[in-house]
Design a protein around this motif. Structure first.
Motif: not given
Length: 290
Positions: A96, A130, A178
């Motif tokens: 992420v 992400t 996430e």
């Protein structure tokens, strides 16, 4: 295997560490030196530096999932690209990355363009990541509360296009969601980009009005003078390169705003399982705490 949080001492990163720990994740928090951060129970601190590749290799040993947040720095691009390259070498396939909204549009703003370069690396190498693209932080305005209350002026020159301000607590909660989604998946998940912004767009005048209502007194917008903004930052001993970077950012905010694509906030609220926090609630909270 653990989740490594790079940027664990900052406003967002520290909340990410706390959120992961509350969910029972195995977390490593990267710090530059020992004793600089009070970590939640069960979180391991690992000493490393984004400018030191060997220390990054050691920090990423045994890591399954990576959160990468790089603060403003003259060599931010090099640091971030190296961190992702070391992560690839370590076999980390769950990432992420904290970028910024409109990173591709603010082409003359160094830290925006730097983050867009990192996004391009993630895309071109098809890294399973992400990308979070937050808008203007509500917490930016905590730093100017004394000016607002002392002088009756909202001094951030954000202009009239508008910013969909977002609470850093929401950013952190989405990052945690996430990270856990990727970490708990048996296989690396497809790349995803999320614009992280609030439901309501605020101009300088509108932001001043929120403070006026909360304080029950007149608060005026200080205007769009970015040169004065830069000078004020410099007077506060902000490094000249950073003050100029932030001045350029404010110019772009005035020209382009920070407004997410349609449907972006619905996606965020689905991830959170609740509504996004509001600027009005943030300001009321700050006033009550003062």
């Amino acid at each position: 295997m653990s989740i490594l949080v790079i940027g664990s001492t900052g406003t967002v990163g520290s909340l990410v560490v706390q959120g992961l720990a509350k969910q029972g994740a195995q977390v490593k928090a990267m710090v530059r030196r020992t004793g600089t951060l009070s970590l939640p129970a069960g979180v391991d601190g690992v000493v490393a530096d984004l400018g030191d590749v060997n220390s990054l290799r050691l920090a990423m040993s045994g890591v399954r999932t990576l959160f990468l947040l790089n603060a403003l720095a003259p060599d931010e691009v090099t640091q971030s690209l190296q961190a992702l390259s070391v992560a690839r070498e370590a076999g980390i396939q769950r990432i992420v990355y904290l970028s910024v909204i409109h990173a591709d549009l603010y082409t003359d703003v160094p830290h925006f363009t730097g983050k867009h370069t990192v996004e391009r690396m993630i895309e071109s190498l098809d890294l399973p990541a992400t990308i979070l693209r937050p808008a203007y932080f509500m917490q930016n305005d905590a730093a100017i509360q004394s000016v607002i209350e002392g002088y009756g002026v909202f001094p951030m020159p954000i202009g009239a296009k508008g910013c969909a301000m977002v609470d850093v607590r929401d950013i952190a909660d989405i990052a945690v969601a996430e990270l856990l989604r990727r970490d708990r998946s048996a296989e690396p998940l497809p790349r995803l980009t999320l614009e992280v912004a609030g439901n309501e767009v605020f101009t300088g005048e509108a932001a001043a009005a929120v403070w006026a209502q909360a304080l029950n007194r007149e608060i005026r917008y200080g205007g769009d003078d970015v040169q004065a903004f830069e000078a004020q930052l410099t007077a506060q001993h902000v490094p000249a390169w950073m003050a100029y970077d932030l001045r350029l950012m404010m110019s772009r905010i005035q020209q382009l705003g920070q407004i997410p694509a349609a449907g972006a906030t619905r996606t965020l609220e689905k991830i959170l399982g609740r509504p996004l926090r509001t600027y009005q609630a943030f300001v009321a909270e700050r006033v009550k705490a003062a």
